[in-house]
Write a protein that holds these residues in place. Structure first.
Motif, PDB file in Angstrom:
ATOM      1  N   ALA A   1       9.791  19.439   5.531  1.00 46.45           N
ATOM      2  CA  ALA A   1       9.440  17.872   5.518  1.00 46.45           C
ATOM      3  C   ALA A   1       8.772  17.491   4.402  1.00 46.45           C
ATOM      4  CB  ALA A   1       8.227  18.080   6.809  1.00 46.45           C
ATOM      5  N   ALA A   2       8.648  18.289   3.253  1.00 50.27           N
ATOM      6  CA  ALA A   2       7.999  17.730   2.324  1.00 50.27           C
ATOM      7  C   ALA A   2       8.673  17.239   1.146  1.00 50.27           C
ATOM      8  CB  ALA A   2       7.404  18.948   1.651  1.00 50.27           C
ATOM      9  N   ASP A   3       8.250  16.063   0.734  1.00 57.91           N
ATOM     10  CA  ASP A   3       8.888  15.473  -0.648  1.00 57.91           C
ATOM     11  C   ASP A   3       8.632  16.128  -2.042  1.00 57.91           C
ATOM     12  OD1 ASP A   3      10.461  13.071   0.991  1.00 57.91           O
ATOM     13  OD2 ASP A   3       8.369  12.737   1.329  1.00 57.91           O
ATOM     14  N   LEU A   4       7.116  16.888  -1.912  1.00 54.58           N
ATOM     15  CA  LEU A   4       6.657  17.418  -2.884  1.00 54.58           C
ATOM     16  C   LEU A   4       5.696  18.495  -2.435  1.00 54.58           C
ATOM     17  CD1 LEU A   4       5.664  17.256  -6.174  1.00 54.58           C
ATOM     18  CD2 LEU A   4       3.852  15.941  -5.352  1.00 54.58           C
ATOM     19  N   VAL A   5       5.926  19.618  -3.194  1.00 56.45           N
ATOM     20  CA  VAL A   5       4.926  20.664  -3.006  1.00 56.45           C
ATOM     21  C   VAL A   5       4.094  20.809  -4.299  1.00 56.45           C
ATOM     22  CG1 VAL A   5       4.815  23.207  -2.814  1.00 56.45           C
ATOM     23  CG2 VAL A   5       6.526  21.955  -1.231  1.00 56.45           C
ATOM     24  N   VAL A   6       2.850  20.669  -4.019  1.00 57.35           N
ATOM     25  CA  VAL A   6       1.830  21.111  -5.077  1.00 57.35           C
ATOM     26  C   VAL A   6       1.350  22.466  -4.972  1.00 57.35           C
ATOM     27  CG1 VAL A   6      -0.166  20.294  -6.040  1.00 57.35           C
ATOM     28  CG2 VAL A   6       1.319  18.772  -5.325  1.00 57.35           C
TER      29      VAL A   6
ATOM     30  N   PHE B   1      -4.332   7.740   0.882  1.00 57.41           N
ATOM     31  CA  PHE B   1      -4.134   9.193   1.088  1.00 57.41           C
ATOM     32  C   PHE B   1      -4.605   9.638   2.254  1.00 57.41           C
ATOM     33  CE2 PHE B   1      -4.567   9.224  -3.837  1.00 57.41           C
ATOM     34  CZ  PHE B   1      -3.481   9.757  -4.041  1.00 57.41           C
ATOM     35  N   VAL B   2      -3.636  10.195   3.259  1.00 56.55           N
ATOM     36  CA  VAL B   2      -4.034  10.701   4.707  1.00 56.55           C
ATOM     37  C   VAL B   2      -4.025  12.275   4.397  1.00 56.55           C
ATOM     38  CG1 VAL B   2      -3.419  11.022   6.934  1.00 56.55           C
ATOM     39  CG2 VAL B   2      -2.995   8.733   5.822  1.00 56.55           C
ATOM     40  N   GLU B   3      -5.316  12.589   4.341  1.00 58.02           N
ATOM     41  CA  GLU B   3      -5.730  14.195   4.205  1.00 58.02           C
ATOM     42  C   GLU B   3      -5.648  14.768   5.751  1.00 58.02           C
ATOM     43  OE1 GLU B   3      -8.695  17.453   2.603  1.00 58.02           O
ATOM     44  OE2 GLU B   3      -9.121  15.291   1.955  1.00 58.02           O
ATOM     45  N   ASN B   4      -4.383  15.337   6.020  1.00 58.31           N
ATOM     46  CA  ASN B   4      -4.295  15.827   7.487  1.00 58.31           C
ATOM     47  C   ASN B   4      -4.996  16.966   7.631  1.00 58.31           C
ATOM     48  OD1 ASN B   4      -2.702  15.715   9.830  1.00 58.31           O
ATOM     49  ND2 ASN B   4      -0.917  15.007   8.920  1.00 58.31           N
ATOM     50  N   VAL B   5      -4.997  17.225   9.050  1.00 57.81           N
ATOM     51  CA  VAL B   5      -5.646  18.263   9.332  1.00 57.81           C
ATOM     52  C   VAL B   5      -5.193  19.599   8.565  1.00 57.81           C
ATOM     53  CG1 VAL B   5      -6.522  19.655  11.476  1.00 57.81           C
ATOM     54  CG2 VAL B   5      -6.434  17.148  11.450  1.00 57.81           C
ATOM     55  N   GLY B   6      -6.157  20.645   8.529  1.00 60.16           N
ATOM     56  CA  GLY B   6      -5.494  21.773   7.833  1.00 60.16           C
ATOM     57  C   GLY B   6      -4.725  22.743   8.829  1.00 60.16           C
ATOM     58  N   ASN B   7      -3.633  22.930   8.463  1.00 64.35           N
ATOM     59  CA  ASN B   7      -2.428  23.433   9.272  1.00 64.35           C
ATOM     60  C   ASN B   7      -1.018  23.296   9.029  1.00 64.35           C
ATOM     61  OD1 ASN B   7      -1.025  24.150  11.712  1.00 64.35           O
ATOM     62  ND2 ASN B   7      -1.851  22.732  13.181  1.00 64.35           N
TER      63      ASN B   7
ATOM     64  N   VAL C   1       0.895  -1.311   0.120  1.00 67.65           N
ATOM     65  CA  VAL C   1       0.006   0.068  -0.068  1.00 67.65           C
ATOM     66  C   VAL C   1       1.000   1.221   0.056  1.00 67.65           C
ATOM     67  CG1 VAL C   1      -1.671   1.298   1.379  1.00 67.65           C
ATOM     68  CG2 VAL C   1      -1.942  -1.152   1.155  1.00 67.65           C
ATOM     69  N   VAL C   2       0.900   2.242  -0.892  1.00 68.67           N
ATOM     70  CA  VAL C   2       1.672   3.299  -1.157  1.00 68.67           C
ATOM     71  C   VAL C   2       0.661   4.470  -0.359  1.00 68.67           C
ATOM     72  CG1 VAL C   2       2.198   5.309  -2.588  1.00 68.67           C
ATOM     73  CG2 VAL C   2       2.601   2.633  -3.190  1.00 68.67           C
ATOM     74  N   ALA C   3       1.201   5.049   0.807  1.00 63.47           N
ATOM     75  CA  ALA C   3       0.731   5.810   1.667  1.00 63.47           C
ATOM     76  C   ALA C   3       1.295   7.270   1.537  1.00 63.47           C
ATOM     77  CB  ALA C   3       0.701   5.430   3.008  1.00 63.47           C
ATOM     78  N   LEU C   4       0.613   8.180   1.375  1.00 65.87           N
ATOM     79  CA  LEU C   4       0.856   9.663   0.884  1.00 65.87           C
ATOM     80  C   LEU C   4      -0.026  10.556   2.115  1.00 65.87           C
ATOM     81  CD1 LEU C   4       0.522   9.804  -2.904  1.00 65.87           C
ATOM     82  CD2 LEU C   4       2.574   9.155  -1.529  1.00 65.87           C
ATOM     83  N   ASN C   5       0.864  11.410   2.652  1.00 69.81           N
ATOM     84  CA  ASN C   5       0.420  12.202   3.735  1.00 69.81           C
ATOM     85  C   ASN C   5       0.096  13.575   3.165  1.00 69.81           C
ATOM     86  OD1 ASN C   5      -0.039  13.753   5.899  1.00 69.81           O
ATOM     87  ND2 ASN C   5       1.773  13.304   7.069  1.00 69.81           N
ATOM     88  N   LEU C   6      -1.107  14.112   3.060  1.00 70.14           N
ATOM     89  CA  LEU C   6      -1.238  15.276   2.116  1.00 70.14           C
ATOM     90  C   LEU C   6      -1.351  16.509   3.389  1.00 70.14           C
ATOM     91  CD1 LEU C   6      -1.720  13.569  -0.221  1.00 70.14           C
ATOM     92  CD2 LEU C   6      -3.535  15.159  -0.747  1.00 70.14           C
ATOM     93  N   MET C   7      -0.589  17.467   3.357  1.00 71.93           N
ATOM     94  CA  MET C   7      -0.710  18.629   4.398  1.00 71.93           C
ATOM     95  C   MET C   7      -0.884  19.827   3.889  1.00 71.93           C
ATOM     96  SD  MET C   7       2.392  17.139   6.713  1.00 71.93           S
ATOM     97  CE  MET C   7       3.590  16.949   5.403  1.00 71.93           C
ATOM     98  N   SER C   8      -1.529  20.830   4.588  1.00 71.65           N
ATOM     99  CA  SER C   8      -1.858  22.045   3.849  1.00 71.65           C
ATOM    100  C   SER C   8      -2.524  22.926   5.084  1.00 71.65           C
ATOM    101  CB  SER C   8      -2.558  22.025   2.603  1.00 71.65           C
ATOM    102  OG  SER C   8      -3.967  21.818   3.015  1.00 71.65           O
ATOM    103  N   SER C   9      -2.368  24.169   4.711  1.00 71.33           N
ATOM    104  CA  SER C   9      -3.465  24.903   5.293  1.00 71.33           C
ATOM    105  C   SER C   9      -4.930  24.652   4.824  1.00 71.33           C
ATOM    106  CB  SER C   9      -3.443  26.602   5.109  1.00 71.33           C
ATOM    107  OG  SER C   9      -3.246  26.810   3.774  1.00 71.33           O
ATOM    108  N   PRO C  10      -6.093  25.152   5.687  1.00 71.55           N
ATOM    109  CA  PRO C  10      -7.488  25.050   5.298  1.00 71.55           C
ATOM    110  C   PRO C  10      -7.843  25.811   3.914  1.00 71.55           C
ATOM    111  CG  PRO C  10      -7.190  25.435   7.460  1.00 71.55           C
ATOM    112  CD  PRO C  10      -6.076  25.762   6.866  1.00 71.55           C
ATOM    113  N   GLY C  11      -8.509  25.096   3.084  1.00 70.19           N
ATOM    114  CA  GLY C  11      -8.928  25.569   1.783  1.00 70.19           C
ATOM    115  C   GLY C  11      -7.973  25.430   0.744  1.00 70.19           C
TER     116      GLY C  11
END
Length: 257
Positions: free
Chosen positions: A198-203, A156-162, A73-83
């Motif tokens: 901490a990021a591997d990729l910035v979108v 995909f883990v969509e983390n809390v917006g922060n 299972v390929v797991a990706l942690n998506l982090m960002s601010s809200p919105g």
């Protein structure tokens, strides 16, 4: 209260959309210690607790990583601010995927995003953190038990917006993705360096709005690489699909052949 980031302790609820119950609570997921020895400065006690919390989290994250790897299972942690558009990006990704997709949704309250993910065609589990401002490895471990992602799937883990606390907590993911929308301003790498380090990729998302906002993509790229020389960057619009192929190719390169 979490000594690492200062977020409040509250009930964590792990819920599958459509579940008639309100989810099951598990506490904050942090193990807390109370040291009443007043011979030491408070700062020392806080630092010791922070180290203990992160060490325990890293232990659980390593177990999560091994569990996921054993199932391809390929797991990706998506982090960002809200919105920033993480959920919209996931909806388009699910529609285009030729593999099973599972999503762990992190929010303080509501099932809104998990319901959107399920409507898009993927299985989802919602983790409501209450006063907590991030997911941790214990929360993800419990969500994995309920979600039971299929072998060979993408998670995909969509983390809390922060843009602060999620960077501190390893969840057991294979890669970390930071999503930044052009509506947020191009100064974020220098304002939130730990997240970009901490990021591997910035979108860079919502590029369809570039004509209407003051956002310098070259500046953001340069500043992100000042913080993290190895970081990859992609520009896309999750709404229109512009640049989406680059995101698909990046994910495809991580999949087991």
């Amino acid at each position: 209260m979490c000594a690492t980031c200062g977020c409040g302790e509250g009930e964590v609820r792990v819920t599958a959309p459509g579940d008639q119950h309100h989810g099951h609570g598990h506490g904050h997921g942090h193990e807390q210690e109370h040291d009443h020895d007043h011979d030491h400065p408070l700062r020392t006690h806080t630092l010791e607790l922070e180290v203990a919390v992160l060490a325990r989290n890293d232990e659980l994250a390593a177990r999560n990583r091994a569990w996921l790897a054993a199932r391809d299972v390929v797991a990706l942690n998506l982090m960002s601010s809200p919105g920033s558009g993480k959920t919209t990006l996931l909806e388009r990704t699910i529609a285009a995927s030729d593999r099973p997709v599972g999503v762990i949704e992190g929010d303080q309250e509501t099932l809104f995003d998990a319901e959107r993910i399920r409507a898009a065609g993927a299985r989802a589990i919602q983790v409501n953190t209450g006063a907590g401002c991030h997911l941790d490895a214990a929360m993800v471990q419990r969500a994995l038990t309920d979600l039971a992602p299929e072998p060979g799937s993408v998670l995909f883990v969509e983390n809390v917006g922060n843009l602060v606390c999620p960077a501190l907590f390893d969840l057991g993911e294979l890669r970390r993705v930071v999503v930044i929308s052009v509506t947020e301003g191009d100064d974020k790498p220098l304002k939130y360096p730990h997240m970009f380090a901490a990021a591997d990729l910035v979108v860079i998302n919502k590029t369809d709005l570039l004509p209407y906002v003051d956002f310098d993509t070259a500046r953001l790229r340069a500043d992100a690489r000042r913080i993290n020389p190895d970081v990859e960057l992609l520009e896309l619009s999750a709404r229109t699909g512009d640049g989406f192929a680059g995101w698909q190719q990046w994910i495809a390169a991580l999949l087991p052949q």
